[in-house]
Design a protein around this motif. Sequence first.
Motif, PDB file in Angstrom:
ATOM      1  N   ARG A   1      35.253  -0.743  51.546  1.00  0.00           N
ATOM      2  CA  ARG A   1      35.741  -2.064  51.119  1.00  0.00           C
ATOM      3  C   ARG A   1      36.806  -2.610  52.064  1.00  0.00           C
ATOM      4  NH1 ARG A   1      35.822   0.624  46.135  1.00  0.00           N
ATOM      5  NH2 ARG A   1      34.035  -0.014  44.905  1.00  0.00           N
ATOM      6  N   ARG A   2      37.582  -1.710  52.642  1.00  0.00           N
ATOM      7  CA  ARG A   2      38.699  -2.089  53.511  1.00  0.00           C
ATOM      8  C   ARG A   2      38.292  -2.269  54.967  1.00  0.00           C
ATOM      9  NH1 ARG A   2      42.044   2.753  52.703  1.00  0.00           N
ATOM     10  NH2 ARG A   2      43.061   1.947  54.546  1.00  0.00           N
ATOM     11  N   THR A   3      37.011  -2.102  55.274  1.00  0.00           N
ATOM     12  CA  THR A   3      36.526  -2.209  56.647  1.00  0.00           C
ATOM     13  C   THR A   3      35.895  -3.582  56.856  1.00  0.00           C
ATOM     14  OG1 THR A   3      36.119   0.175  56.663  1.00  0.00           O
ATOM     15  CG2 THR A   3      35.039  -1.142  58.384  1.00  0.00           C
ATOM     16  N   ALA A   4      36.392  -4.315  57.839  1.00  0.00           N
ATOM     17  CA  ALA A   4      35.898  -5.676  58.120  1.00  0.00           C
ATOM     18  C   ALA A   4      34.474  -5.633  58.682  1.00  0.00           C
ATOM     19  CB  ALA A   4      36.830  -6.373  59.113  1.00  0.00           C
ATOM     20  N   GLN A   5      33.769  -6.727  58.487  1.00  0.00           N
ATOM     21  CA  GLN A   5      32.421  -6.856  59.039  1.00  0.00           C
ATOM     22  C   GLN A   5      32.448  -6.666  60.547  1.00  0.00           C
ATOM     23  OE1 GLN A   5      30.996 -10.682  57.710  1.00  0.00           O
ATOM     24  NE2 GLN A   5      29.950  -9.743  55.979  1.00  0.00           N
ATOM     25  N   GLY A   6      31.418  -5.989  61.046  1.00  0.00           N
ATOM     26  CA  GLY A   6      31.301  -5.752  62.474  1.00  0.00           C
ATOM     27  C   GLY A   6      31.950  -4.462  62.937  1.00  0.00           C
ATOM     28  N   TYR A   7      32.536  -3.712  62.025  1.00  0.00           N
ATOM     29  CA  TYR A   7      33.209  -2.459  62.354  1.00  0.00           C
ATOM     30  C   TYR A   7      32.591  -1.319  61.545  1.00  0.00           C
ATOM     31  CZ  TYR A   7      36.585  -5.514  64.516  1.00  0.00           C
ATOM     32  OH  TYR A   7      37.178  -6.463  65.316  1.00  0.00           O
ATOM     33  N   PHE A   8      33.025  -0.099  61.826  1.00  0.00           N
ATOM     34  CA  PHE A   8      32.582   1.025  61.009  1.00  0.00           C
ATOM     35  C   PHE A   8      33.763   1.908  60.659  1.00  0.00           C
ATOM     36  CE2 PHE A   8      31.795   2.718  65.349  1.00  0.00           C
ATOM     37  CZ  PHE A   8      32.463   3.932  65.291  1.00  0.00           C
ATOM     38  N   VAL A   9      33.561   2.673  59.593  1.00  0.00           N
ATOM     39  CA  VAL A   9      34.540   3.665  59.166  1.00  0.00           C
ATOM     40  C   VAL A   9      33.840   5.018  59.149  1.00  0.00           C
ATOM     41  CG1 VAL A   9      34.101   3.198  56.698  1.00  0.00           C
ATOM     42  CG2 VAL A   9      36.216   4.348  57.396  1.00  0.00           C
ATOM     43  N   ASN A  10      34.509   6.015  59.698  1.00  0.00           N
ATOM     44  CA  ASN A  10      34.040   7.394  59.598  1.00  0.00           C
ATOM     45  C   ASN A  10      34.650   7.993  58.341  1.00  0.00           C
ATOM     46  OD1 ASN A  10      32.545   7.553  62.039  1.00  0.00           O
ATOM     47  ND2 ASN A  10      34.449   7.772  63.166  1.00  0.00           N
ATOM     48  N   LEU A  11      33.807   8.447  57.439  1.00  0.00           N
ATOM     49  CA  LEU A  11      34.268   9.122  56.230  1.00  0.00           C
ATOM     50  C   LEU A  11      34.166  10.619  56.493  1.00  0.00           C
ATOM     51  CD1 LEU A  11      32.364   6.963  53.585  1.00  0.00           C
ATOM     52  CD2 LEU A  11      34.683   6.620  54.482  1.00  0.00           C
ATOM     53  N   VAL A  12      35.320  11.264  56.645  1.00  0.00           N
ATOM     54  CA  VAL A  12      35.367  12.686  56.965  1.00  0.00           C
ATOM     55  C   VAL A  12      35.596  13.424  55.658  1.00  0.00           C
ATOM     56  CG1 VAL A  12      36.460  14.448  58.390  1.00  0.00           C
ATOM     57  CG2 VAL A  12      36.358  12.072  59.210  1.00  0.00           C
ATOM     58  N   THR A  13      34.569  14.131  55.181  1.00  0.00           N
ATOM     59  CA  THR A  13      34.602  14.727  53.848  1.00  0.00           C
ATOM     60  C   THR A  13      34.801  16.239  53.890  1.00  0.00           C
ATOM     61  OG1 THR A  13      32.181  14.847  53.856  1.00  0.00           O
ATOM     62  CG2 THR A  13      33.190  12.911  52.840  1.00  0.00           C
ATOM     63  N   HIS A  14      35.348  16.754  52.819  1.00  0.00           N
ATOM     64  CA  HIS A  14      35.653  18.178  52.681  1.00  0.00           C
ATOM     65  C   HIS A  14      34.360  18.991  52.608  1.00  0.00           C
ATOM     66  CE1 HIS A  14      37.656  21.803  51.406  1.00  0.00           C
ATOM     67  NE2 HIS A  14      38.812  21.206  51.639  1.00  0.00           N
ATOM     68  N   GLY A  15      34.346  20.112  53.288  1.00  0.00           N
ATOM     69  CA  GLY A  15      33.171  20.978  53.312  1.00  0.00           C
ATOM     70  C   GLY A  15      32.821  21.597  51.974  1.00  0.00           C
ATOM     71  N   ASN A  16      33.780  21.674  51.050  1.00  0.00           N
ATOM     72  CA  ASN A  16      33.511  22.271  49.733  1.00  0.00           C
ATOM     73  C   ASN A  16      32.406  21.550  48.971  1.00  0.00           C
ATOM     74  OD1 ASN A  16      35.598  24.035  50.199  1.00  0.00           O
ATOM     75  ND2 ASN A  16      36.835  23.388  48.463  1.00  0.00           N
ATOM     76  N   HIS A  17      32.173  20.301  49.266  1.00  0.00           N
ATOM     77  CA  HIS A  17      31.226  19.510  48.497  1.00  0.00           C
ATOM     78  C   HIS A  17      29.821  19.515  49.088  1.00  0.00           C
ATOM     79  CE1 HIS A  17      34.631  18.271  46.214  1.00  0.00           C
ATOM     80  NE2 HIS A  17      35.221  17.791  47.295  1.00  0.00           N
ATOM     81  N   GLY A  18      29.636  20.169  50.216  1.00  0.00           N
ATOM     82  CA  GLY A  18      28.319  20.219  50.832  1.00  0.00           C
ATOM     83  C   GLY A  18      28.017  18.956  51.615  1.00  0.00           C
ATOM     84  N   HIS A  19      26.768  18.840  51.995  1.00  0.00           N
ATOM     85  CA  HIS A  19      26.345  17.719  52.841  1.00  0.00           C
ATOM     86  C   HIS A  19      26.528  16.394  52.095  1.00  0.00           C
ATOM     87  CE1 HIS A  19      24.035  15.265  55.581  1.00  0.00           C
ATOM     88  NE2 HIS A  19      24.072  16.284  56.443  1.00  0.00           N
TER      89      HIS A  19
END
Length: 96
Positions: free
Chosen positions: A41-59
């Motif tokens: 929601r906080r990422t403006a159009q034309g850009y991307f956000v990398n969501l770096v997630t915890h390994g405990n939750h799997g893929h």
Amino acid sequence: MGKLSSEADELREETWSADLERPEYADDRGKVVEDGLDAVRRTAQGYFVNLVTHGNHGHPSDYLHGAVEDEFDGVRVEYVERCGCGGYVTRVHVDE
């Protein structure tokens, strides 16, 4: 809704990464999804956000990718890689 930082309400007109693998995310998959959606929601159009997630939750394709696609029109979700620390990187492009 969870906040990632003190700048949580600002629209980011840049490519950036949201750190969702800190200890407070290790046992709370719901918080990972909630804050991941907030980051998109906080990422403006034309850009991307990398969501770096915890390994405990799997893929992240098992729980995060579908949540993002269900919540937003005009985004592209792609798996990038598994980090050396055990987490995962998902890239969400907010298309114009």
